[in-house]
Design a protein around this motif. Structure first.
Motif, mmCIF file in Angstrom:
data_model
loop_
_atom_site.group_PDB
_atom_site.id
_atom_site.type_symbol
_atom_site.label_atom_id
_atom_site.label_comp_id
_atom_site.label_asym_id
_atom_site.label_seq_id
_atom_site.Cartn_x
_atom_site.Cartn_y
_atom_site.Cartn_z
ATOM 1 N N THR A 2 -49.817 4.502 -36.413
ATOM 2 C CA THR A 2 -48.784 3.653 -36.992
ATOM 3 C C THR A 2 -49.432 2.479 -37.724
ATOM 4 O O THR A 2 -50.342 1.848 -37.218
ATOM 5 C CB THR A 2 -47.850 3.130 -35.886
ATOM 6 O OG1 THR A 2 -47.350 4.239 -35.141
ATOM 7 C CG2 THR A 2 -46.702 2.354 -36.477
ATOM 8 N N THR A 3 -48.925 2.191 -38.918
ATOM 9 C CA THR A 3 -49.480 1.106 -39.729
ATOM 10 C C THR A 3 -48.744 -0.204 -39.453
ATOM 11 O O THR A 3 -47.647 -0.216 -38.882
ATOM 12 C CB THR A 3 -49.362 1.429 -41.226
ATOM 13 O OG1 THR A 3 -47.970 1.441 -41.577
ATOM 14 C CG2 THR A 3 -50.010 2.765 -41.575
ATOM 15 N N VAL A 4 -49.340 -1.290 -39.898
ATOM 16 C CA VAL A 4 -48.693 -2.604 -39.791
ATOM 17 C C VAL A 4 -47.376 -2.586 -40.568
ATOM 18 O O VAL A 4 -46.366 -3.121 -40.113
ATOM 19 C CB VAL A 4 -49.635 -3.711 -40.305
ATOM 20 C CG1 VAL A 4 -48.910 -5.045 -40.387
ATOM 21 C CG2 VAL A 4 -50.859 -3.821 -39.420
ATOM 22 N N ALA A 5 -47.387 -1.962 -41.744
ATOM 23 C CA ALA A 5 -46.157 -1.879 -42.541
ATOM 24 C C ALA A 5 -45.054 -1.160 -41.765
ATOM 25 O O ALA A 5 -43.904 -1.620 -41.729
ATOM 26 C CB ALA A 5 -46.428 -1.176 -43.865
ATOM 27 N N VAL A 33 -41.485 3.647 -44.450
ATOM 28 C CA VAL A 33 -41.721 2.485 -45.318
ATOM 29 C C VAL A 33 -40.922 2.515 -46.623
ATOM 30 O O VAL A 33 -41.160 1.701 -47.515
ATOM 31 C CB VAL A 33 -43.233 2.298 -45.629
ATOM 32 C CG1 VAL A 33 -44.006 1.972 -44.371
ATOM 33 C CG2 VAL A 33 -43.799 3.503 -46.344
ATOM 34 N N THR A 34 -39.959 3.413 -46.755
ATOM 35 C CA THR A 34 -39.137 3.454 -47.966
ATOM 36 C C THR A 34 -37.664 3.639 -47.589
ATOM 37 O O THR A 34 -37.331 4.311 -46.615
ATOM 38 C CB THR A 34 -39.543 4.592 -48.923
ATOM 39 O OG1 THR A 34 -39.386 5.850 -48.265
ATOM 40 C CG2 THR A 34 -40.974 4.427 -49.407
ATOM 41 N N PHE A 35 -36.803 3.037 -48.393
ATOM 42 C CA PHE A 35 -35.369 3.193 -48.176
ATOM 43 C C PHE A 35 -34.631 2.931 -49.479
ATOM 44 O O PHE A 35 -35.184 2.384 -50.427
ATOM 45 C CB PHE A 35 -34.853 2.267 -47.066
ATOM 46 C CG PHE A 35 -35.011 0.794 -47.316
ATOM 47 C CD1 PHE A 35 -34.024 0.062 -47.972
ATOM 48 C CD2 PHE A 35 -36.143 0.121 -46.884
ATOM 49 C CE1 PHE A 35 -34.164 -1.301 -48.191
ATOM 50 C CE2 PHE A 35 -36.297 -1.246 -47.089
ATOM 51 C CZ PHE A 35 -35.301 -1.951 -47.746
ATOM 52 N N GLU A 36 -33.360 3.346 -49.500
ATOM 53 C CA GLU A 36 -32.468 3.008 -50.604
ATOM 54 C C GLU A 36 -31.356 2.138 -50.061
ATOM 55 O O GLU A 36 -30.980 2.254 -48.897
ATOM 56 C CB GLU A 36 -31.901 4.254 -51.292
ATOM 57 C CG GLU A 36 -30.806 4.947 -50.522
ATOM 58 C CD GLU A 36 -30.172 6.124 -51.252
ATOM 59 O OE1 GLU A 36 -30.672 6.583 -52.281
ATOM 60 O OE2 GLU A 36 -29.133 6.594 -50.741
ATOM 61 N N ILE A 37 -30.864 1.278 -50.933
ATOM 62 C CA ILE A 37 -29.750 0.428 -50.561
ATOM 63 C C ILE A 37 -28.822 0.311 -51.763
ATOM 64 O O ILE A 37 -29.277 0.201 -52.899
ATOM 65 C CB ILE A 37 -30.233 -0.955 -50.057
ATOM 66 C CG1 ILE A 37 -29.075 -1.757 -49.462
ATOM 67 C CG2 ILE A 37 -30.992 -1.718 -51.120
ATOM 68 C CD1 ILE A 37 -29.523 -2.927 -48.614
ATOM 69 N N ARG A 55 -47.844 -1.310 -47.621
ATOM 70 C CA ARG A 55 -48.722 -2.487 -47.552
ATOM 71 C C ARG A 55 -47.986 -3.779 -47.163
ATOM 72 O O ARG A 55 -48.579 -4.844 -47.177
ATOM 73 C CB ARG A 55 -49.515 -2.701 -48.848
ATOM 74 C CG ARG A 55 -50.400 -1.530 -49.215
ATOM 75 C CD ARG A 55 -51.238 -1.794 -50.454
ATOM 76 N NE ARG A 55 -50.405 -1.845 -51.640
ATOM 77 C CZ ARG A 55 -50.632 -2.601 -52.702
ATOM 78 N NH1 ARG A 55 -51.690 -3.366 -52.758
ATOM 79 N NH2 ARG A 55 -49.815 -2.601 -53.733
ATOM 80 N N TYR A 56 -46.705 -3.703 -46.862
ATOM 81 C CA TYR A 56 -45.936 -4.862 -46.419
ATOM 82 C C TYR A 56 -46.313 -5.171 -44.974
ATOM 83 O O TYR A 56 -46.545 -4.244 -44.214
ATOM 84 C CB TYR A 56 -44.440 -4.519 -46.528
ATOM 85 C CG TYR A 56 -43.482 -5.593 -46.116
ATOM 86 C CD1 TYR A 56 -43.273 -6.702 -46.914
ATOM 87 C CD2 TYR A 56 -42.759 -5.487 -44.935
ATOM 88 C CE1 TYR A 56 -42.370 -7.687 -46.543
ATOM 89 C CE2 TYR A 56 -41.866 -6.467 -44.563
ATOM 90 C CZ TYR A 56 -41.673 -7.563 -45.371
ATOM 91 O OH TYR A 56 -40.786 -8.536 -45.011
#
Length: 151
Positions: A2-5, A33-37, A55-56
């Motif tokens: 698991t990444t920090v992002a 790490v991706t979504f739509e809104i 990278r967030y």
């Protein structure tokens, strides 16, 4: 691993989901790490954003204008104009949008900002988490300065 992002998004998506539910926004996670809104505008239309949080939080997310049907990003017909920071290059001009940095995107209006210092940039204001960023975009879409779609 698991990444920090991924860990950060896992925490920050909870309040965003709550806000989206209460305000009638559409929110769908695609990956960790991706979504739509989908956010409503003053004229009754809806604008969609594809948010890439790779990278967030070391760098801000990339907030792309999005077409939920075709899955295309950053097309003129899907980009609003007006508002305080809807830049005519098609990006949200804010330190909390990775696309606003010329070093990250050729359309980025800012070569004078340092992306690693995005949270300390005075123009970031209170937009230091995903919920605050989405709320800020929603406010601009409802503002009197909103002028409709670009294309």
């Amino acid at each position: 691993m698991t990444t920090v992002a991924e860990l950060t998004i896992e925490e920050e998506i909870k309040p965003l989901k709550h806000i989206a539910l209460r305000r009638g926004w559409h929110l769908e996670l695609f990956t960790a790490v991706t979504f739509e809104i989908g956010l409503p505008a003053r004229d009754g239309t809806r604008f969609w954003l594809y948010c890439d949080c790779e990278r967030y939080p070391s760098v801000p997310p990339a907030w792309h204008w999005y077409n939920a049907e075709s899955k295309a990003v950053d097309q003129l017909k899907d980009i609003p104009c007006g508002g305080a920071f809807f830049h005519n290059s098609g990006v949200i001009c804010a330190p909390w949008n990775r696309l606003a940095y010329r070093s990250e995107d050729a359309r980025g209006p800012h070569s004078d900002w340092t992306i690693g210092d995005w949270r300390s940039n005075p123009y970031t204001g209170g937009c230091r988490n995903l919920a605050a960023m989405a709320l800020r975009i929603a406010v601009e879409l409802k503002a009197a300065t909103y002028k409709g779609r670009t294309g």
